[in-house]
Scaffold this motif. Sequence first.
Motif, mmCIF file in Angstrom:
data_model
loop_
_atom_site.group_PDB
_atom_site.id
_atom_site.type_symbol
_atom_site.label_atom_id
_atom_site.label_comp_id
_atom_site.label_asym_id
_atom_site.label_seq_id
_atom_site.Cartn_x
_atom_site.Cartn_y
_atom_site.Cartn_z
ATOM 1 N N ASP A 227 3.895 -3.113 -7.172
ATOM 2 C CA ASP A 227 4.520 -4.294 -6.582
ATOM 3 C C ASP A 227 4.670 -4.156 -5.068
ATOM 4 O OD1 ASP A 227 6.376 -2.290 -7.473
ATOM 5 O OD2 ASP A 227 8.012 -3.619 -6.967
ATOM 6 N N LEU A 228 4.887 -2.938 -4.578
ATOM 7 C CA LEU A 228 4.961 -2.724 -3.142
ATOM 8 C C LEU A 228 3.573 -2.838 -2.512
ATOM 9 C CD1 LEU A 228 6.596 -2.127 -0.655
ATOM 10 C CD2 LEU A 228 6.554 0.306 -1.230
ATOM 11 N N MET A 229 2.548 -2.355 -3.190
ATOM 12 C CA MET A 229 1.181 -2.532 -2.711
ATOM 13 C C MET A 229 0.837 -4.020 -2.611
ATOM 14 S SD MET A 229 -0.559 0.268 -1.948
ATOM 15 C CE MET A 229 -2.262 -0.303 -2.090
ATOM 16 N N LEU A 230 1.261 -4.805 -3.604
ATOM 17 C CA LEU A 230 1.026 -6.247 -3.567
ATOM 18 C C LEU A 230 1.710 -6.871 -2.361
ATOM 19 C CD1 LEU A 230 0.236 -9.032 -4.705
ATOM 20 C CD2 LEU A 230 2.308 -8.926 -6.132
ATOM 21 N N ARG A 279 14.100 -6.867 -5.736
ATOM 22 C CA ARG A 279 13.452 -5.594 -5.470
ATOM 23 C C ARG A 279 11.937 -5.730 -5.331
ATOM 24 N NH1 ARG A 279 16.315 -1.152 -6.793
ATOM 25 N NH2 ARG A 279 14.723 -0.140 -5.528
ATOM 26 N N ARG A 280 11.417 -6.931 -5.516
ATOM 27 C CA ARG A 280 9.978 -7.141 -5.365
ATOM 28 C C ARG A 280 9.735 -8.575 -4.905
ATOM 29 N NH1 ARG A 280 7.288 -7.910 -11.367
ATOM 30 N NH2 ARG A 280 8.656 -9.586 -12.070
ATOM 31 N N VAL A 281 8.533 -8.849 -4.451
ATOM 32 C CA VAL A 281 8.172 -10.196 -4.044
ATOM 33 C C VAL A 281 8.005 -11.086 -5.272
ATOM 34 C CG1 VAL A 281 7.090 -9.541 -1.865
ATOM 35 C CG2 VAL A 281 5.740 -9.516 -3.974
ATOM 36 N N ARG A 282 7.988 -12.386 -5.040
ATOM 37 C CA ARG A 282 7.834 -13.342 -6.137
ATOM 38 C C ARG A 282 6.349 -13.476 -6.477
ATOM 39 N NH1 ARG A 282 12.236 -18.091 -4.610
ATOM 40 N NH2 ARG A 282 13.727 -16.701 -3.580
ATOM 41 N N LEU A 283 6.007 -13.124 -7.693
ATOM 42 C CA LEU A 283 4.604 -13.148 -8.082
ATOM 43 C C LEU A 283 4.012 -14.549 -8.002
ATOM 44 C CD1 LEU A 283 4.477 -10.686 -11.116
ATOM 45 C CD2 LEU A 283 4.180 -10.207 -8.684
ATOM 46 N N GLU A 289 -5.287 -13.828 -6.677
ATOM 47 C CA GLU A 289 -6.282 -12.755 -6.675
ATOM 48 C C GLU A 289 -5.665 -11.413 -6.283
ATOM 49 O OE1 GLU A 289 -6.741 -14.973 -2.694
ATOM 50 O OE2 GLU A 289 -6.270 -15.436 -4.794
ATOM 51 N N LEU A 290 -4.616 -11.444 -5.440
ATOM 52 C CA LEU A 290 -3.943 -10.205 -5.073
ATOM 53 C C LEU A 290 -3.080 -9.691 -6.228
ATOM 54 C CD1 LEU A 290 -2.843 -10.901 -1.377
ATOM 55 C CD2 LEU A 290 -4.921 -9.793 -2.216
ATOM 56 N N VAL A 291 -2.428 -10.611 -6.931
ATOM 57 C CA VAL A 291 -1.647 -10.213 -8.098
ATOM 58 C C VAL A 291 -2.550 -9.526 -9.112
ATOM 59 C CG1 VAL A 291 -0.240 -11.041 -10.028
ATOM 60 C CG2 VAL A 291 0.039 -12.064 -7.753
ATOM 61 N N ALA A 292 -3.737 -10.121 -9.339
ATOM 62 C CA ALA A 292 -4.681 -9.532 -10.293
ATOM 63 C C ALA A 292 -5.211 -8.194 -9.791
ATOM 64 C CB ALA A 292 -5.835 -10.501 -10.550
ATOM 65 N N ARG A 293 -5.467 -8.095 -8.477
ATOM 66 C CA ARG A 293 -6.008 -6.854 -7.900
ATOM 67 C C ARG A 293 -5.085 -5.676 -8.171
ATOM 68 N NH1 ARG A 293 -6.901 -7.087 -1.628
ATOM 69 N NH2 ARG A 293 -8.552 -8.524 -2.312
ATOM 70 N N HIS A 294 -3.797 -5.918 -8.131
ATOM 71 C CA HIS A 294 -2.839 -4.830 -8.298
ATOM 72 C C HIS A 294 -2.312 -4.732 -9.736
ATOM 73 C CE1 HIS A 294 -2.963 -3.869 -4.073
ATOM 74 N NE2 HIS A 294 -2.859 -5.156 -3.800
ATOM 75 N N GLY A 295 -2.938 -5.462 -10.645
ATOM 76 C CA GLY A 295 -2.642 -5.317 -12.059
ATOM 77 C C GLY A 295 -1.259 -5.775 -12.470
ATOM 78 N N LEU A 296 -0.736 -6.794 -11.788
ATOM 79 C CA LEU A 296 0.615 -7.267 -12.092
ATOM 80 C C LEU A 296 0.567 -8.588 -12.854
ATOM 81 C CD1 LEU A 296 2.235 -6.441 -8.662
ATOM 82 C CD2 LEU A 296 2.694 -5.294 -10.809
#
Length: 304
Positions: A227-230, A279-283, A289-296
Amino acid sequence: MQSAGAMVDGRSMAATQGAMPPAWLGRSRWRLLRDVIGGFRQNWDKLVQLLSLLVAYLRPRLVRRRLERLRALGHTEATPTIAQLLVAGRDQMMVSAAEETRMFYRSQGIPWVFHNLRRFLSGPATMLDPIGFFAPRDAIVHHVLQTFHRHPLYDLVLLRAHEGGVEAMAAQARQINEGTHPHQRALASLIEDGAYHERLPRDIAAFQAHPHEPARPIPARLVDEADLMLAMDQFKDIAGFVRYASRLRVGMGAAIGAWLVAGFDETLGGVIGRKLGPRRVRLDACDPELVARHGLTAWTFPRT
């Protein structure tokens, strides 16, 4: 010992990004404080920047003009409201930038509280705008010169919202390398990467030649938390930040509440070990495409 998030395949976060130890490490705290306090010229500049920032907070039209200028230049595709910008800025700063910076400081051996105090003393206006759209031109330049950036594309694009902004950035980057910058002592005493100032003019020249170049990719597994990478991926450039902000469904009441909670989390919440903010950004506001890239997915649990 470094946290797991500050390590990538056994290397520190700093080493992964090619950062060198800062030259000022090991100096006494008193000397480091004197470096950033400055004299009359330096403190006059700080006051002018701070007053200009306050004017922008009281004149939303000024921020909207900057947004519209960047849209006209082809850097963004939307014009978020002030409330959307403020909530997105909270997410960018508190969920992404602050956590990433903490990890980077640990990997460089830099004390978090003391160093941020010095940054504030060196340039208060650089610390009081979570998104950069309210800050005057020279506060943005000062921020880029005092703080390590993996790739300063976000701020270079931001400077295009100001007349002559990128040119001023290039001129001051030359000054810092020539040792003639009016804030030379403070900036040299603050930068967290010993090689940063030397390579900065090359980054600026590349941007001037190709102002629509894409942001550099985030190094693979720079941190372990997906989630931080995203968040880092989403906010690595102005376009990503604006897309995120424009998807939020928030009003000014939510924006004020978000920053009141952020203030609690960074003060009393930090002392008692209880934080109320996300604690994380809003998906749903991130690029799919970024959400998918990081497997979230929407069912991914937040960090604890």
